[in-house]
Design a protein around this motif. Structure first.
Motif, short mmCIF file in Angstrom:
data_model
loop_
_atom_site.label_atom_id
_atom_site.label_comp_id
_atom_site.label_asym_id
_atom_site.label_seq_id
_atom_site.Cartn_x
_atom_site.Cartn_y
_atom_site.Cartn_z
N ARG A 105 -5.33 -160.24 -6.86
CA ARG A 105 -4.14 -159.90 -6.08
C ARG A 105 -3.86 -160.89 -4.96
NH1 ARG A 105 -5.10 -154.75 -2.11
NH2 ARG A 105 -6.84 -155.55 -0.87
N ALA A 130 -4.36 -157.36 -10.88
CA ALA A 130 -5.46 -156.74 -10.14
C ALA A 130 -5.92 -155.50 -10.90
CB ALA A 130 -5.00 -156.36 -8.74
N GLU A 134 -1.92 -152.60 -6.04
CA GLU A 134 -1.84 -152.49 -4.60
C GLU A 134 -1.94 -153.88 -3.98
OE1 GLU A 134 -4.77 -149.75 -3.22
OE2 GLU A 134 -4.21 -148.22 -4.68
N PHE A 136 -2.34 -157.01 -1.20
CA PHE A 136 -3.17 -157.41 -0.08
C PHE A 136 -2.26 -157.85 1.06
CE2 PHE A 136 -5.36 -160.70 2.39
CZ PHE A 136 -6.55 -160.07 2.70
N GLY A 179 -12.65 -160.87 -1.86
CA GLY A 179 -11.44 -160.14 -2.19
C GLY A 179 -10.68 -160.67 -3.38
N GLU A 184 -12.43 -157.31 -6.39
CA GLU A 184 -11.46 -156.21 -6.40
C GLU A 184 -11.88 -155.10 -7.35
OE1 GLU A 184 -7.74 -158.08 -7.32
OE2 GLU A 184 -7.92 -159.46 -5.62
N HIS A 189 -12.37 -149.86 -2.39
CA HIS A 189 -11.19 -150.05 -1.55
C HIS A 189 -9.99 -150.53 -2.36
CE1 HIS A 189 -8.82 -150.92 2.02
NE2 HIS A 189 -8.62 -152.15 1.59
N THR A 190 -10.25 -151.28 -3.44
CA THR A 190 -9.18 -151.88 -4.23
C THR A 190 -9.14 -151.40 -5.67
OG1 THR A 190 -10.70 -153.75 -4.47
CG2 THR A 190 -8.89 -154.01 -2.93
N ASN A 191 -10.19 -150.75 -6.14
CA ASN A 191 -10.24 -150.29 -7.52
C ASN A 191 -10.04 -148.78 -7.56
OD1 ASN A 191 -10.86 -149.57 -10.14
ND2 ASN A 191 -12.64 -150.92 -10.32
N ILE A 273 -12.00 -158.37 1.51
CA ILE A 273 -11.26 -157.36 0.76
C ILE A 273 -10.11 -156.76 1.58
CG2 ILE A 273 -12.48 -155.21 1.34
CD1 ILE A 273 -11.69 -156.40 -2.23
#
Length: 359
Positions: A105, A130, A134, A136, A179, A184, A189-191, A273
């Motif tokens: 991302r 990603a 979402e 970054f 990140g 990711e 936090h991102t998955n 991240i």
């Protein structure tokens, strides 16, 4: 004898010292192809005495570039162009390595010296991908990868490793930090996926291990594979931050799996991240992460992060906190830092013949 200048052998490869150059993006390629800038930049550090030089994050496909000016290894033209860099490094007794990456991302951005954060479509920009859709910070919102697309990226890592080998590189590093795409997938936090690539630790680690397996399968059994990790997202371990993230405990567990999957050294960094994560910095601030991975996962590690003085680097290796130090910005400031360290530690420096007669 200085611990910093002791050779280290990983598989069949012997690296002449423990001062290594970390991958540092130059944002100077055209169509992913290295050029005279990369030759001069890397050649200067080879003449400066580094034992191993890791070429900057090199994208495994066009969508995986951070910027349009990133290096790439998705075609043979790019691979062929790396050979003169490899030849120069090896001529100075330096082990040539390369870091393979996918920006996830964080792709389709501009170089750090450009004010605009993202690249417009008219200027060659693209939609990032990603694990979850979402964005970054102020960057583009990525599209969520399908399972088929994930498998395609895994194959791209394997193909890039084969090209790296053909170009003459002796170390390949998988970029699983800062990140970018692999990180990711790892971080909660991102998955936010609900399929086999999201949810549990095992599911979130699946993509990283599949990439490592593809690279290891493409890489000779007698040459080492490295993995760069972000040991912590600086979220969960900050009691003032309610967000969940990747932790040092997670990193130790992953490092054990990486060792089982054929990774020979874990290059231990942190962060990346979340732009607003509270990072506690200071001299050698990431070294304790490396030391813990080394002690608890039983795998060799590299230490990074504000390592600037020869005695500091010597103590890190001599006390067993890490097997090597990787210098980034310090080598940008001083390409001959290894020679300065040798002088400070009472070790005979190995100068290029072209310089040796004069120093």
């Amino acid at each position: 004898m200085s611990a910093l200048f002791e050779p280290i052998t990983l598989r069949s490869l012997t690296i002449p010292n423990r001062i290594w150059m970390a991958p540092m993006c130059q944002y100077s390629a055209v169509d992913g192809v290295p050029n005279d800038w990369h030759l001069a930049h890397l050649g200067a550090r080879a003449a400066g005495g580094a034992g191993l030089i890791l070429v900057e994050a090199t994208a495994v496909n066009p969508q995986g570039r951070i910027t349009p000016s990133d290096l790439g290894l998705w075609n043979d033209t790019q691979g062929d162009a790396f050979t003169r860099i490899v030849d120069l490094l090896t001529s100075q007794g330096v082990v040539p390595g390369i870091q393979l990456a996918h920006a996830g991302r964080k792709a389709s951005t501009t170089a750090p010296w450009v004010e605009a954060p993202t690249v417009a479509d008219a200027d060659g920009g693209w939609t990032p991908v990603a694990p979850s859709a979402e964005a970054f910070a102020r960057l583009r919102t990525p599209s969520e990868l399908s399972v088929e697309e994930i498998r395609g990226i895994v194959a791209d890592f394997g193909a890039a490793a084969r090209r790296a080998l053909a170009a003459g590189f002796q170390v390949v590093e998988v970029h699983g930090a800062h990140g970018y795409l692999i990180h990711e997938f790892l971080s909660p936090h991102t998955n936010h996926r609900t399929d086999s690539y999201g949810g549990s630790f095992a599911n979130r680690a699946r993509f990283a291990l599949e990439v490592v397996d593809a690279v290891r399968a493409a890489w000779p059994a007698d040459l080492p594979v490295f993995y760069r990790t972000s040991a912590t997202d600086w979220l969960t371990e900050n009691l003032d931050d309610p967000r969940e993230g990747w932790t040092v405990d997670d990193t130790v567990e992953l490092a054990r799996l990486l060792r089982e999957h054929g990774v020979d050294l874990v290059d231990t960094s942190s962060g990346g991240i979340a732009r607003d994560a509270k990072v506690v910095t200071g001299p050698g601030f990431q070294v304790p992460f490396a030391a813990r991975v080394r002690a608890e996962a039983g795998v060799p590690v590299g230490a990074v992060g504000l390592i600037t003085e020869p005695k500091q680097a010597e103590d890190i290796v001599a006390t067993g906190q890490a097997d090597a130090v990787l210098l980034g910005r310090e080598l940008l400031r001083d390409p001959h830092w290894p020679h300065r360290a040798a002088a400070a530690l009472g070790v005979a420096a190995s100068w290029p013949a072209q310089y040796a007669w004069a120093v």
